[in-house]
Motif scaffolding. Structure first.
Motif, PDB file in Angstrom:
ATOM      1  N   PRO A 108      42.798  40.614  45.855  1.00 42.02           N
ATOM      2  CA  PRO A 108      42.789  40.833  44.403  1.00 42.02           C
ATOM      3  C   PRO A 108      43.914  41.765  43.941  1.00 42.02           C
ATOM      4  O   PRO A 108      44.411  41.638  42.827  1.00 42.02           O
ATOM      5  CB  PRO A 108      41.416  41.449  44.149  1.00 42.02           C
ATOM      6  CG  PRO A 108      40.566  40.930  45.257  1.00 42.02           C
ATOM      7  CD  PRO A 108      41.493  40.863  46.447  1.00 42.02           C
ATOM      8  N   ALA A 109      44.361  42.661  44.820  1.00 40.89           N
ATOM      9  CA  ALA A 109      45.440  43.585  44.463  1.00 40.89           C
ATOM     10  C   ALA A 109      46.779  42.873  44.330  1.00 40.89           C
ATOM     11  O   ALA A 109      47.718  43.419  43.734  1.00 40.89           O
ATOM     12  CB  ALA A 109      45.532  44.700  45.511  1.00 40.89           C
ATOM     13  N   SER A 151      48.782  40.268  39.337  1.00 37.25           N
ATOM     14  CA  SER A 151      49.253  41.193  38.306  1.00 37.25           C
ATOM     15  C   SER A 151      48.204  41.396  37.212  1.00 37.25           C
ATOM     16  O   SER A 151      47.326  40.542  36.992  1.00 37.25           O
ATOM     17  CB  SER A 151      50.544  40.659  37.671  1.00 37.25           C
ATOM     18  OG  SER A 151      50.247  39.555  36.812  1.00 37.25           O
ATOM     19  N   GLY A 152      48.329  42.497  36.515  1.00 37.53           N
ATOM     20  CA  GLY A 152      47.435  42.798  35.395  1.00 37.53           C
ATOM     21  C   GLY A 152      47.530  41.744  34.302  1.00 37.53           C
ATOM     22  O   GLY A 152      46.517  41.362  33.699  1.00 37.53           O
ATOM     23  N   ARG A 153      48.735  41.270  34.018  1.00 39.44           N
ATOM     24  CA  ARG A 153      48.929  40.231  32.994  1.00 39.44           C
ATOM     25  C   ARG A 153      48.200  38.951  33.379  1.00 39.44           C
ATOM     26  O   ARG A 153      47.554  38.313  32.553  1.00 39.44           O
ATOM     27  CB  ARG A 153      50.419  39.948  32.809  1.00 39.44           C
ATOM     28  CG  ARG A 153      50.718  38.908  31.744  1.00 39.44           C
ATOM     29  CD  ARG A 153      52.240  38.701  31.589  1.00 39.44           C
ATOM     30  NE  ARG A 153      52.568  37.912  30.421  1.00 39.44           N
ATOM     31  CZ  ARG A 153      52.614  36.578  30.394  1.00 39.44           C
ATOM     32  NH1 ARG A 153      52.342  35.906  31.500  1.00 39.44           N
ATOM     33  NH2 ARG A 153      52.919  35.935  29.295  1.00 39.44           N
ATOM     34  N   THR A 154      48.287  38.586  34.668  1.00 41.07           N
ATOM     35  CA  THR A 154      47.587  37.398  35.152  1.00 41.07           C
ATOM     36  C   THR A 154      46.085  37.564  34.990  1.00 41.07           C
ATOM     37  O   THR A 154      45.395  36.663  34.493  1.00 41.07           O
ATOM     38  CB  THR A 154      47.956  37.124  36.622  1.00 41.07           C
ATOM     39  OG1 THR A 154      49.352  36.838  36.694  1.00 41.07           O
ATOM     40  CG2 THR A 154      47.159  35.961  37.190  1.00 41.07           C
ATOM     41  N   TYR A 155      45.566  38.729  35.389  1.00 43.25           N
ATOM     42  CA  TYR A 155      44.131  38.986  35.215  1.00 43.25           C
ATOM     43  C   TYR A 155      43.724  38.907  33.745  1.00 43.25           C
ATOM     44  O   TYR A 155      42.673  38.352  33.417  1.00 43.25           O
ATOM     45  CB  TYR A 155      43.743  40.356  35.780  1.00 43.25           C
ATOM     46  CG  TYR A 155      43.438  40.349  37.248  1.00 43.25           C
ATOM     47  CD1 TYR A 155      42.468  39.494  37.776  1.00 43.25           C
ATOM     48  CD2 TYR A 155      44.099  41.197  38.123  1.00 43.25           C
ATOM     49  CE1 TYR A 155      42.182  39.488  39.134  1.00 43.25           C
ATOM     50  CE2 TYR A 155      43.816  41.194  39.479  1.00 43.25           C
ATOM     51  CZ  TYR A 155      42.857  40.349  39.977  1.00 43.25           C
ATOM     52  OH  TYR A 155      42.572  40.340  41.310  1.00 43.25           O
ATOM     53  N   LEU A 156      44.554  39.445  32.865  1.00 44.32           N
ATOM     54  CA  LEU A 156      44.236  39.424  31.437  1.00 44.32           C
ATOM     55  C   LEU A 156      44.100  37.996  30.928  1.00 44.32           C
ATOM     56  O   LEU A 156      43.113  37.645  30.262  1.00 44.32           O
ATOM     57  CB  LEU A 156      45.312  40.175  30.641  1.00 44.32           C
ATOM     58  CG  LEU A 156      45.116  40.198  29.127  1.00 44.32           C
ATOM     59  CD1 LEU A 156      43.870  41.000  28.752  1.00 44.32           C
ATOM     60  CD2 LEU A 156      46.357  40.796  28.450  1.00 44.32           C
ATOM     61  N   PHE A 157      45.063  37.145  31.268  1.00 44.75           N
ATOM     62  CA  PHE A 157      45.012  35.769  30.786  1.00 44.75           C
ATOM     63  C   PHE A 157      43.929  34.953  31.492  1.00 44.75           C
ATOM     64  O   PHE A 157      43.334  34.050  30.881  1.00 44.75           O
ATOM     65  CB  PHE A 157      46.388  35.109  30.855  1.00 44.75           C
ATOM     66  CG  PHE A 157      47.240  35.516  29.688  1.00 44.75           C
ATOM     67  CD1 PHE A 157      47.124  34.865  28.466  1.00 44.75           C
ATOM     68  CD2 PHE A 157      48.122  36.582  29.791  1.00 44.75           C
ATOM     69  CE1 PHE A 157      47.879  35.262  27.372  1.00 44.75           C
ATOM     70  CE2 PHE A 157      48.882  36.986  28.707  1.00 44.75           C
ATOM     71  CZ  PHE A 157      48.763  36.325  27.495  1.00 44.75           C
ATOM     72  N   LEU A 158      43.626  35.266  32.750  1.00 42.13           N
ATOM     73  CA  LEU A 158      42.503  34.609  33.417  1.00 42.13           C
ATOM     74  C   LEU A 158      41.177  35.063  32.792  1.00 42.13           C
ATOM     75  O   LEU A 158      40.240  34.258  32.669  1.00 42.13           O
ATOM     76  CB  LEU A 158      42.525  34.885  34.918  1.00 42.13           C
ATOM     77  CG  LEU A 158      43.658  34.200  35.679  1.00 42.13           C
ATOM     78  CD1 LEU A 158      43.652  34.630  37.150  1.00 42.13           C
ATOM     79  CD2 LEU A 158      43.572  32.688  35.559  1.00 42.13           C
ATOM     80  N   LEU A 159      41.114  36.312  32.364  1.00 44.96           N
ATOM     81  CA  LEU A 159      39.936  36.808  31.642  1.00 44.96           C
ATOM     82  C   LEU A 159      39.761  36.041  30.330  1.00 44.96           C
ATOM     83  O   LEU A 159      38.670  35.551  30.025  1.00 44.96           O
ATOM     84  CB  LEU A 159      40.066  38.309  31.367  1.00 44.96           C
ATOM     85  CG  LEU A 159      38.978  38.922  30.497  1.00 44.96           C
ATOM     86  CD1 LEU A 159      37.676  39.045  31.271  1.00 44.96           C
ATOM     87  CD2 LEU A 159      39.418  40.281  29.992  1.00 44.96           C
TER      88      LEU A 159
END
Length: 145
Positions: free
Chosen positions: A63-64, A67-75
């Motif tokens: 999970p590390a 990227s944060g941007r990827t997590y944001l858009f997957l969210l």
């Protein structure tokens, strides 16, 4: 020639086939249960199946490494998927599968519009004609006359 398993067309057709089965199975599945609970059960099944698939095929990643941007858009995508499923199951509980599914597939029309507006993608005249036909077809199939 590209191997069949690398063909986006194959995967898109399989997606359509499984989506059709989803509508049929879900219509029967929501007959005697709250549609939101049915969506929850479906989600748990998906989580388990995809988790097993990731581990079995060695595709799990740390999970590390995401990227944060990827997590944001997957969210955002997950929230939109959840809202879509909740609405879809409620519609199936209230209406005929043969009419609900075509209206749900108006998402194809919306994806084309959103892709042009938000992603800067280009569609040709024939592409737009196809989008219009999809919209008209969905409305005609859903029409109860």
């Amino acid at each position: 020639m590209k191997p069949l398993l690398q063909s986006w067309q194959l995967w898109a057709l399989l997606s359509a086939a499984f989506a059709a089965l989803t509508a049929i199975f879900a219509k029967v599945g929501v007959e005697n249960v709250n549609s939101d609970f049915a969506t929850f059960v479906r989600t748990v099944v998906i989580l388990c199946v995809v988790g097993i698939l990731l581990v079995a095929t060695g595709q799990w990643q740390s999970p590390a490494s995401v990227s944060g941007r990827t997590y944001l858009f997957l969210l955002f995508s997950g929230m939109a998927t959840g809202a879509s499923w909740l609405c879809y199951f409620r519609a199936l509980q209230l209406g005929d599968a043969a009419r609900v599914a075509p209206i749900d597939k108006l998402s194809v029309v919306l994806v084309a519009v959103f892709a042009v507006v938000f992603l800067g993608e280009k569609l040709s005249g024939p592409n737009w004609l196809g989008v219009a036909f999809i919209a008209a077809g969905a409305v005609l199939v859903a029409y109860k006359g």
